[in-house]
Design a protein around this motif. Structure first.
Motif, PDB file in Angstrom:
ATOM      1  N   LEU A  12     -10.442   4.306 -10.379  1.00  0.00           N
ATOM      2  CA  LEU A  12     -10.337   5.257 -11.480  1.00  0.00           C
ATOM      3  C   LEU A  12      -8.891   5.623 -11.805  1.00  0.00           C
ATOM      4  O   LEU A  12      -8.587   5.996 -12.941  1.00  0.00           O
ATOM      5  CB  LEU A  12     -11.172   6.502 -11.191  1.00  0.00           C
ATOM      6  CG  LEU A  12     -12.686   6.276 -11.225  1.00  0.00           C
ATOM      7  CD1 LEU A  12     -13.427   7.561 -10.853  1.00  0.00           C
ATOM      8  CD2 LEU A  12     -13.141   5.787 -12.593  1.00  0.00           C
ATOM      9  N   VAL A  71     -17.752   4.748 -18.878  1.00  0.00           N
ATOM     10  CA  VAL A  71     -17.875   5.594 -17.694  1.00  0.00           C
ATOM     11  C   VAL A  71     -19.164   6.421 -17.749  1.00  0.00           C
ATOM     12  O   VAL A  71     -19.797   6.650 -16.718  1.00  0.00           O
ATOM     13  CB  VAL A  71     -16.627   6.487 -17.510  1.00  0.00           C
ATOM     14  CG1 VAL A  71     -16.825   7.486 -16.400  1.00  0.00           C
ATOM     15  CG2 VAL A  71     -15.395   5.614 -17.219  1.00  0.00           C
ATOM     16  N   SER A 114     -13.647   4.097 -23.263  1.00  0.00           N
ATOM     17  CA  SER A 114     -13.722   4.396 -21.827  1.00  0.00           C
ATOM     18  C   SER A 114     -14.780   5.447 -21.531  1.00  0.00           C
ATOM     19  O   SER A 114     -15.500   5.345 -20.534  1.00  0.00           O
ATOM     20  CB  SER A 114     -12.363   4.875 -21.318  1.00  0.00           C
ATOM     21  OG  SER A 114     -11.405   3.861 -21.485  1.00  0.00           O
ATOM     22  N   VAL A 123     -16.957  13.594 -18.653  1.00  0.00           N
ATOM     23  CA  VAL A 123     -16.240  12.318 -18.538  1.00  0.00           C
ATOM     24  C   VAL A 123     -14.879  12.420 -19.209  1.00  0.00           C
ATOM     25  O   VAL A 123     -13.878  11.951 -18.678  1.00  0.00           O
ATOM     26  CB  VAL A 123     -17.087  11.168 -19.129  1.00  0.00           C
ATOM     27  CG1 VAL A 123     -16.273   9.901 -19.268  1.00  0.00           C
ATOM     28  CG2 VAL A 123     -18.320  10.916 -18.265  1.00  0.00           C
ATOM     29  N   VAL A 175      -7.979   3.193 -14.305  1.00  0.00           N
ATOM     30  CA  VAL A 175      -8.609   3.563 -15.580  1.00  0.00           C
ATOM     31  C   VAL A 175      -7.750   4.607 -16.282  1.00  0.00           C
ATOM     32  O   VAL A 175      -7.498   4.520 -17.490  1.00  0.00           O
ATOM     33  CB  VAL A 175     -10.051   4.088 -15.366  1.00  0.00           C
ATOM     34  CG1 VAL A 175     -10.610   4.680 -16.651  1.00  0.00           C
ATOM     35  CG2 VAL A 175     -10.947   2.987 -14.836  1.00  0.00           C
ATOM     36  N   ARG A 190     -18.324   2.295 -13.035  1.00  0.00           N
ATOM     37  CA  ARG A 190     -17.426   3.353 -12.540  1.00  0.00           C
ATOM     38  C   ARG A 190     -17.455   3.445 -11.014  1.00  0.00           C
ATOM     39  O   ARG A 190     -16.543   3.955 -10.396  1.00  0.00           O
ATOM     40  CB  ARG A 190     -17.789   4.687 -13.174  1.00  0.00           C
ATOM     41  CG  ARG A 190     -19.120   5.229 -12.711  1.00  0.00           C
ATOM     42  CD  ARG A 190     -19.517   6.510 -13.443  1.00  0.00           C
ATOM     43  NE  ARG A 190     -20.873   6.863 -13.176  1.00  0.00           N
ATOM     44  CZ  ARG A 190     -21.943   6.327 -13.752  1.00  0.00           C
ATOM     45  NH1 ARG A 190     -21.785   5.402 -14.663  1.00  0.00           N
ATOM     46  NH2 ARG A 190     -23.158   6.705 -13.435  1.00  0.00           N
TER      47      ARG A 190
END
Length: 188
Positions: free
Chosen positions: A107, A96, A92, A179, A110, A102
């Motif tokens: 999100l 991202v 991930s 991130v 996610v 993204r």
């Protein structure tokens, strides 16, 4: 009765007869036969390319382990849930950090995916298109033609119909902690 030359006759013009013979004799490895891998395999078979190799699979997985993938030193059938979570987090972070996807995904979902509360997301048109791009890369490699990616791969932005390359290593290194912090925050 199956005739290879009849099956691949429509390829001639895009490839020469000599290149078609090279494709016929090629053996390639596709890591996984899910969405992208399955779409890639479909294209490769239709192009007349030969099946994968177990030795190559083992080499790939061992190399990934040697480079510090979260399951290093663990047999495939002994991977823990924590290691799975770390692997999803690593994947991930890459997506991202490097992909404009993204900008188009929820999100919060996610975060649930990385936390293991939801299965991974997949949008069929994007996955199939990307699998076909992978197929072209393999064919170009087999035929010794120039190709458009390197070991870091690429992404396909379906919303803007363009191929995206991963960010330079220095930018990715700067983004990675940000991130990771974002994804960890989403998992709560």
């Amino acid at each position: 009765m199956f005739e290879y030359s009849e099956f691949t006759t429509r390829n001639i013009g895009f490839v020469t007869p000599a290149e078609q013979a090279k494709l016929r004799d090629a053996t390639v490895f596709v890591c996984g036969a899910g969405g992208m891998g399955g779409a890639c395999i479909l294209g490769l078979v239709r192009a007349g390319v030969g099946t994968d190799d177990l030795g190559t699979s083992l080499l790939l997985y061992r190399r990934a382990r040697a480079l510090g993938y979260p399951t290093i030193g663990t047999d495939w059938d002994r991977v823990t849930e924590d290691q799975r979570s770390q692997a999803f987090l690593t994947e991930s972070e890459w997506v991202v950090s490097h992909s404009s996807s993204r900008n188009y995904i929820d999100l919060d979902i996610v975060g649930d995916m990385v936390a293991g509360k939801q299965s991974r997301m997949s949008f069929a048109p994007m996955v199939i298109t990307t699998g076909q791009l992978m197929c072209y890369e393999v064919i170009n490699a087999v035929l010794g033609r120039a190709h458009g990616t390197d070991n870091r791969g690429y992404f396909f932005d379906t919303y803007k119909a363009r191929v995206e390359r991963p960010k330079p290593a220095i930018i990715a290194a700067i983004l990675r902690p940000l991130v990771r912090k974002l994804l960890n925050g989403l998992m709560k």
